[in-house]
Motif scaffolding. Structure first.
Motif, PDB file in Angstrom:
ATOM      1  N   GLY A   8       3.678   6.324 -12.902  1.00  0.00           N
ATOM      2  CA  GLY A   8       4.897   6.622 -12.165  1.00  0.00           C
ATOM      3  C   GLY A   8       5.812   7.538 -12.952  1.00  0.00           C
ATOM      4  N   GLU A   9       6.976   7.827 -12.388  1.00  0.00           N
ATOM      5  CA  GLU A   9       7.932   8.716 -13.048  1.00  0.00           C
ATOM      6  C   GLU A   9       8.395   8.152 -14.386  1.00  0.00           C
ATOM      7  N   ASP A  10       8.496   6.836 -14.479  1.00  0.00           N
ATOM      8  CA  ASP A  10       8.994   6.191 -15.695  1.00  0.00           C
ATOM      9  C   ASP A  10       7.891   5.450 -16.440  1.00  0.00           C
ATOM     10  N   GLY A  11       6.656   5.888 -16.248  1.00  0.00           N
ATOM     11  CA  GLY A  11       5.546   5.237 -16.926  1.00  0.00           C
ATOM     12  C   GLY A  11       4.638   4.520 -15.952  1.00  0.00           C
ATOM     13  N   PRO A  12       3.665   3.764 -16.448  1.00  0.00           N
ATOM     14  CA  PRO A  12       2.709   3.079 -15.569  1.00  0.00           C
ATOM     15  C   PRO A  12       3.403   2.056 -14.681  1.00  0.00           C
ATOM     16  N   GLU A  13       2.930   1.968 -13.442  1.00  0.00           N
ATOM     17  CA  GLU A  13       3.426   0.928 -12.542  1.00  0.00           C
ATOM     18  C   GLU A  13       2.259   0.264 -11.852  1.00  0.00           C
ATOM     19  N   LEU A  14       2.435  -1.037 -11.584  1.00  0.00           N
ATOM     20  CA  LEU A  14       1.423  -1.781 -10.857  1.00  0.00           C
ATOM     21  C   LEU A  14       1.563  -1.505  -9.361  1.00  0.00           C
ATOM     22  N   ILE A  15       0.439  -1.348  -8.689  1.00  0.00           N
ATOM     23  CA  ILE A  15       0.430  -1.155  -7.240  1.00  0.00           C
ATOM     24  C   ILE A  15      -0.296  -2.349  -6.624  1.00  0.00           C
ATOM     25  N   GLY A  16       0.376  -3.016  -5.692  1.00  0.00           N
ATOM     26  CA  GLY A  16      -0.239  -4.164  -5.043  1.00  0.00           C
ATOM     27  C   GLY A  16       0.174  -4.248  -3.590  1.00  0.00           C
ATOM     28  N   HIS A  17      -0.193  -5.344  -2.944  1.00  0.00           N
ATOM     29  CA  HIS A  17       0.236  -5.529  -1.559  1.00  0.00           C
ATOM     30  C   HIS A  17       0.516  -6.996  -1.305  1.00  0.00           C
ATOM     31  N   ALA A  18       1.472  -7.229  -0.421  1.00  0.00           N
ATOM     32  CA  ALA A  18       1.870  -8.575  -0.031  1.00  0.00           C
ATOM     33  C   ALA A  18       1.102  -8.988   1.228  1.00  0.00           C
ATOM     34  N   TRP A  19       1.315 -10.218   1.665  1.00  0.00           N
ATOM     35  CA  TRP A  19       0.566 -10.747   2.802  1.00  0.00           C
ATOM     36  C   TRP A  19       0.782  -9.924   4.059  1.00  0.00           C
ATOM     37  N   PHE A  20       1.957  -9.290   4.203  1.00  0.00           N
ATOM     38  CA  PHE A  20       2.260  -8.556   5.427  1.00  0.00           C
ATOM     39  C   PHE A  20       1.809  -7.102   5.364  1.00  0.00           C
ATOM     40  N   GLN A  21       1.018  -6.751   4.368  1.00  0.00           N
ATOM     41  CA  GLN A  21       0.512  -5.389   4.211  1.00  0.00           C
ATOM     42  C   GLN A  21      -1.017  -5.414   4.141  1.00  0.00           C
ATOM     43  N   ALA A  22      -1.678  -4.922   5.168  1.00  0.00           N
ATOM     44  CA  ALA A  22      -3.142  -4.872   5.144  1.00  0.00           C
ATOM     45  C   ALA A  22      -3.591  -3.761   4.210  1.00  0.00           C
ATOM     46  N   PRO A  23      -4.569  -4.016   3.343  1.00  0.00           N
ATOM     47  CA  PRO A  23      -5.034  -2.984   2.418  1.00  0.00           C
ATOM     48  C   PRO A  23      -5.596  -1.775   3.161  1.00  0.00           C
ATOM     49  N   ASP A  24      -5.292  -0.599   2.639  1.00  0.00           N
ATOM     50  CA  ASP A  24      -5.768   0.674   3.192  1.00  0.00           C
ATOM     51  C   ASP A  24      -5.180   1.005   4.554  1.00  0.00           C
ATOM     52  N   SER A  25      -4.244   0.195   5.044  1.00  0.00           N
ATOM     53  CA  SER A  25      -3.657   0.447   6.358  1.00  0.00           C
ATOM     54  C   SER A  25      -2.141   0.578   6.304  1.00  0.00           C
TER      55      SER A  25
ATOM     56  N   ASP B 208      -2.024 -22.717  11.535  1.00  0.00           N
ATOM     57  CA  ASP B 208      -2.115 -23.965  10.789  1.00  0.00           C
ATOM     58  C   ASP B 208      -2.948 -23.893   9.509  1.00  0.00           C
ATOM     59  N   VAL B 209      -3.808 -22.884   9.359  1.00  0.00           N
ATOM     60  CA  VAL B 209      -4.656 -22.795   8.160  1.00  0.00           C
ATOM     61  C   VAL B 209      -3.962 -21.885   7.155  1.00  0.00           C
ATOM     62  N   PRO B 210      -3.507 -22.419   6.018  1.00  0.00           N
ATOM     63  CA  PRO B 210      -2.681 -21.629   5.092  1.00  0.00           C
ATOM     64  C   PRO B 210      -3.353 -20.360   4.584  1.00  0.00           C
ATOM     65  N   GLU B 211      -4.654 -20.393   4.385  1.00  0.00           N
ATOM     66  CA  GLU B 211      -5.336 -19.228   3.822  1.00  0.00           C
ATOM     67  C   GLU B 211      -5.424 -18.062   4.813  1.00  0.00           C
ATOM     68  N   VAL B 212      -5.330 -18.360   6.103  1.00  0.00           N
ATOM     69  CA  VAL B 212      -5.409 -17.314   7.125  1.00  0.00           C
ATOM     70  C   VAL B 212      -4.019 -16.722   7.312  1.00  0.00           C
ATOM     71  N   LEU B 213      -3.883 -15.445   7.019  1.00  0.00           N
ATOM     72  CA  LEU B 213      -2.568 -14.818   7.045  1.00  0.00           C
ATOM     73  C   LEU B 213      -2.066 -14.646   8.476  1.00  0.00           C
ATOM     74  N   PRO B 214      -0.762 -14.879   8.709  1.00  0.00           N
ATOM     75  CA  PRO B 214      -0.186 -14.690  10.044  1.00  0.00           C
ATOM     76  C   PRO B 214       0.083 -13.209  10.318  1.00  0.00           C
ATOM     77  N   TYR B 215      -0.963 -12.425  10.158  1.00  0.00           N
ATOM     78  CA  TYR B 215      -0.932 -10.970  10.370  1.00  0.00           C
ATOM     79  C   TYR B 215      -1.918 -10.702  11.500  1.00  0.00           C
ATOM     80  N   ILE B 216      -1.405 -10.264  12.645  1.00  0.00           N
ATOM     81  CA  ILE B 216      -2.248 -10.133  13.826  1.00  0.00           C
ATOM     82  C   ILE B 216      -2.298  -8.673  14.258  1.00  0.00           C
ATOM     83  N   ASP B 217      -3.516  -8.163  14.390  1.00  0.00           N
ATOM     84  CA  ASP B 217      -3.755  -6.766  14.757  1.00  0.00           C
ATOM     85  C   ASP B 217      -4.371  -6.746  16.153  1.00  0.00           C
ATOM     86  N   ILE B 218      -3.577  -6.336  17.143  1.00  0.00           N
ATOM     87  CA  ILE B 218      -4.040  -6.310  18.535  1.00  0.00           C
ATOM     88  C   ILE B 218      -3.856  -4.904  19.087  1.00  0.00           C
ATOM     89  N   PRO B 219      -4.908  -4.100  19.157  1.00  0.00           N
ATOM     90  CA  PRO B 219      -4.765  -2.766  19.734  1.00  0.00           C
ATOM     91  C   PRO B 219      -4.559  -2.840  21.239  1.00  0.00           C
TER      92      PRO B 219
END
Length: 422
Positions: free
Chosen positions: A367-384, A226-237
């Protein structure tokens, strides 16, 4: 440690040859991490022996915490050892090593400084662990569980957002039980709501990692939903699904209990991304029990799954078990799981092609065709997880841009920035 040393008048240098003291911050979660920490320390010592530097070496963190005084005769190259719980005293240690005498009386402790810049920041909310899983050395390294006060966490988050961060990732050895040692009503869900309020004015994201299955309370699930800022990305080992293996690991649960949990989460949080961790080759794991784990992961189709071969860690109960699995068998089982989880993960990544998402820009690469921006979306945890590669577009690190996802390869995605009016 960085903040304390700078506040005492020390300067940080990017060139180790210019340093008066070298500080090695170590990890000892696995034997391989300990080896890497020791090798880094010995590499510094070798440079010193060859005249590249003359500065003393201070080893900090988990290796000293785990091995204590036994390190001194083994690493005479190190001038001082600082356990993780003693890192607040780093100024005194460094001044002693350099024979500088005591520093001036301390005032207010300085605000924590980052050591890695970027649009995402990890914020530790707790330290230690009370679970004592039989394969894990963390309770012996980091001590018993204790929560960091909510006010300190929120203050750090606000400082990070003021400094340009757009995503905070809450971490700890066991985040789900945050607040259990604080006042009544202090729960991870309540903390998430406070952190969400802190990032809201900046359009920021909140992600939380390392939630044990039994930590997924109704309150927490509702907050993530219900809280928009909290991403619906759940990590359960999960580590495993066989009830017998889980009991031997000192962990509760079973395959059926995990199925019920994941079905509930998927029903209550539509579109949720699910990450887990599996372990192959725990002592006594039979072929049938491994196949049960393999089939369970295939059935659940996790978006991301990290796989580890069991590591026989000194001082743990599992290391003393007599039915250790043959190393070749462990590696063969681990590779089978890796092959499976990559197949599932690549398909999960490809399923996002065609979506229009917000992407945090983390950096720029050639990149192969020049500079490219690297980013991540909500479903991609940084460094993981993977990243989004954007071949062209005007944006800077820390910007949040709207992107159409047009292709994928392995865990990576290709995106195109949406122009005005599109």
């Amino acid at each position: 440690m960085r903040a304390l040393l700078l506040a005492d008048g020390f300067e940080e240098t990017a060139e180790t040859s210019d340093a008066d003291v070298a500080i090695v911050n170590t990890c000892s979660f696995l034997a391989s991490a300990t080896q890497e920490s020791v090798e880094a320390t010995l590499a510094l010592a070798e440079e010193r022996a060859e005249g590249v530097r003359s500065c003393p070496i201070v080893m900090c963190g988990c290796v000293p915490s785990r091995y204590g005084d036994a390190l001194r005769p083994e690493l005479p190259e190190v001038a001082a050892f600082v356990r993780a719980e003693d890192e607040d005293g780093i100024v005194g240690v460094v001044r002693d090593v350099l024979a500088l005498g005591p520093s001036a009386p301390e005032g207010e402790p300085p605000a924590t400084l980052r050591t890695v810049e970027g649009a995402s920041a990890f914020v530790k909310i707790s330290e230690g662990c009370d679970r004592f899983c039989t394969f894990c050395a963390i309770p012996y390294i980091r001590g018993r569980y204790h929560s960091r006060p909510a006010g300190d966490i929120v203050a750090e988050v606000r400082s990070l957002m003021d400094g340009g961060v757009r995503e905070v990732v809450l971490i700890g050895q066991d985040t789900g039980v945050w607040g259990c040692d604080l006042g009544e009503g202090d729960t991870l869900a309540s903390l998430l709501r406070r952190v969400a309020e802190a990032v809201r004015p900046y359009g920021g994201w909140v992600r939380v990692l390392y939630l044990q299955p039994e930590g997924m309370t109704d309150e927490l699930v509702a907050t993530i939903r219900d809280v928009p800022e909290v991403l619906p990305y759940i990590d359960i080992p999960i580590q495993h699904c066989s009830e017998r293996v889980l009991r031997a690991m000192g962990r509760p649960g079973s395959a059926d209990a995990l199925r019920e949990l994941f079905a509930r989460l998927r029903a209550e949080i539509p579109g949720m991304v699910l990450r887990t961790t599996g372990m192959a080759g725990f002592p006594g794991e039979t072929d049938e029990e491994f196949e049960e784990l393999y089939d369970f992961i295939a059935e659940q189709e996790f978006d991301y799954c990290s796989v580890f071969a069991y590591s026989q860690e000194d001082g743990t109960a599992a290391a003393r078990m007599g039915d250790q699995v043959d190393e070749a068998v462990k590696l063969e089982r681990t590779q089978r799981l890796v092959d499976l989880t990559e197949q599932l993960g690549f398909a999960a990544t490809a399923s996002h092609v065609g979506e229009r998402v917000r992407v945090i820009v983390d950096g720029v690469e050639e990149g192969e065709d020049g500079p490219e921006l690297i980013g991540h979306a909500w479903f991609q945890a940084p460094d993981s997880d993977g990243a989004v590669h954007i071949a062209c577009g005007e944006a800077a690190v820390g910007d949040v841009v709207t992107v159409d996802l047009v292709d994928s390869f392995c865990y990576e995605m290709v995106g195109e920035i949406v122009g005005e009016g599109d």
